[in-house]
Design a protein around this motif. Sequence first.
Motif, short mmCIF file in Angstrom:
data_model
loop_
_atom_site.label_atom_id
_atom_site.label_comp_id
_atom_site.label_asym_id
_atom_site.label_seq_id
_atom_site.Cartn_x
_atom_site.Cartn_y
_atom_site.Cartn_z
N VAL A 22 -26.66 15.55 9.28
CA VAL A 22 -27.36 14.54 8.50
C VAL A 22 -27.96 15.17 7.24
O VAL A 22 -27.86 14.60 6.15
CB VAL A 22 -28.45 13.83 9.34
CG1 VAL A 22 -29.27 12.88 8.49
CG2 VAL A 22 -27.81 13.10 10.52
N LYS A 23 -28.52 16.36 7.38
CA LYS A 23 -29.07 17.06 6.21
C LYS A 23 -27.97 17.33 5.18
O LYS A 23 -28.18 17.13 3.98
CB LYS A 23 -29.72 18.37 6.64
CG LYS A 23 -31.03 18.20 7.37
CD LYS A 23 -31.57 19.56 7.77
CE LYS A 23 -32.83 19.46 8.58
NZ LYS A 23 -33.32 20.78 9.01
N ILE A 86 -17.52 12.34 2.28
CA ILE A 86 -16.82 11.39 3.16
C ILE A 86 -16.66 11.98 4.56
O ILE A 86 -16.87 11.28 5.56
CB ILE A 86 -15.46 11.01 2.56
CG1 ILE A 86 -15.62 10.26 1.23
CG2 ILE A 86 -14.63 10.19 3.55
CD1 ILE A 86 -16.41 8.97 1.32
N LEU A 87 -16.30 13.26 4.63
CA LEU A 87 -16.16 13.90 5.95
C LEU A 87 -17.49 13.90 6.70
O LEU A 87 -17.54 13.59 7.89
CB LEU A 87 -15.65 15.33 5.79
CG LEU A 87 -14.22 15.49 5.31
CD1 LEU A 87 -13.88 16.97 5.11
CD2 LEU A 87 -13.24 14.85 6.28
N LEU A 88 -18.56 14.23 6.00
CA LEU A 88 -19.89 14.25 6.63
C LEU A 88 -20.32 12.84 7.02
O LEU A 88 -20.94 12.64 8.07
CB LEU A 88 -20.90 14.89 5.70
CG LEU A 88 -20.74 16.40 5.53
CD1 LEU A 88 -21.47 16.90 4.30
CD2 LEU A 88 -21.20 17.14 6.78
N LYS A 89 -19.99 11.86 6.19
CA LYS A 89 -20.34 10.47 6.49
C LYS A 89 -19.68 10.05 7.80
O LYS A 89 -20.30 9.37 8.63
CB LYS A 89 -19.89 9.57 5.35
CG LYS A 89 -20.26 8.12 5.52
CD LYS A 89 -19.83 7.33 4.30
CE LYS A 89 -20.22 5.88 4.42
NZ LYS A 89 -19.82 5.11 3.24
N ASN A 93 -21.64 8.88 11.08
CA ASN A 93 -21.31 7.60 11.71
C ASN A 93 -20.96 7.78 13.19
O ASN A 93 -21.35 6.98 14.03
CB ASN A 93 -20.17 6.91 10.98
CG ASN A 93 -20.61 6.29 9.67
OD1 ASN A 93 -21.79 6.08 9.43
ND2 ASN A 93 -19.65 6.04 8.80
N GLN A 94 -20.21 8.83 13.49
CA GLN A 94 -19.85 9.12 14.88
C GLN A 94 -21.10 9.42 15.71
O GLN A 94 -21.24 8.93 16.83
CB GLN A 94 -18.87 10.30 14.93
CG GLN A 94 -18.42 10.67 16.33
CD GLN A 94 -17.59 9.59 16.99
OE1 GLN A 94 -16.93 8.79 16.34
NE2 GLN A 94 -17.61 9.55 18.30
N ASN A 100 -25.95 4.84 19.64
CA ASN A 100 -25.94 3.41 19.92
C ASN A 100 -25.33 3.12 21.30
O ASN A 100 -25.86 2.31 22.06
CB ASN A 100 -25.16 2.68 18.82
CG ASN A 100 -25.19 1.19 18.99
OD1 ASN A 100 -26.24 0.60 19.25
ND2 ASN A 100 -24.04 0.56 18.85
N THR A 101 -24.24 3.80 21.61
CA THR A 101 -23.59 3.62 22.91
C THR A 101 -24.52 4.02 24.05
O THR A 101 -24.65 3.31 25.05
CB THR A 101 -22.28 4.44 22.97
OG1 THR A 101 -21.41 3.99 21.93
CG2 THR A 101 -21.60 4.29 24.32
N LEU A 102 -25.18 5.17 23.90
CA LEU A 102 -26.12 5.62 24.94
C LEU A 102 -27.27 4.65 25.13
O LEU A 102 -27.67 4.35 26.26
CB LEU A 102 -26.65 7.01 24.58
CG LEU A 102 -25.66 8.16 24.69
CD1 LEU A 102 -26.26 9.44 24.10
CD2 LEU A 102 -25.24 8.38 26.13
N ILE A 103 -27.81 4.15 24.03
CA ILE A 103 -28.92 3.19 24.11
C ILE A 103 -28.45 1.92 24.81
O ILE A 103 -29.13 1.40 25.72
CB ILE A 103 -29.50 2.88 22.72
CG1 ILE A 103 -30.23 4.11 22.18
CG2 ILE A 103 -30.43 1.67 22.77
CD1 ILE A 103 -30.64 4.01 20.73
#
Length: 112
Positions: A22-23, A86-89, A93-94, A100-103
């Motif tokens: 993220v950084k 774009i690669l970092l994005k 996102n992953q 989100n899936t875990l929550i």
Amino acid sequence: MNKGLENKAKELNCWLLEQDVVKEYLKYEKLIHQHVELSREEEELKAMQKKIVNDKHLDKDCDELIKEYEERKEKFYGHPIVHNYILLKEEVNQLTWQINTLINEEVNHIKK
């Protein structure tokens, strides 16, 4: 939102902002916005996208515009800063998708 949930959301946000991926993503995002030519090209590509959508909606021929857009987009995405961004994005996102899936799994487990 109750205070406990709000605190957990803030903790999760802080944790996310501390992640290396993220950084790096935020660093590259800032680099793009500080790079005058890249920022300008990004805005022009967005404007071209809108024009293409509007022209198609009006049944106008926009083949040449699409061709120019695709060429400029390829060049833009080929720039090393944009490419890394774009690669970092995608990685960010992953990561957020996994969270989100875990929550959602936890919420569904609690409901049962």
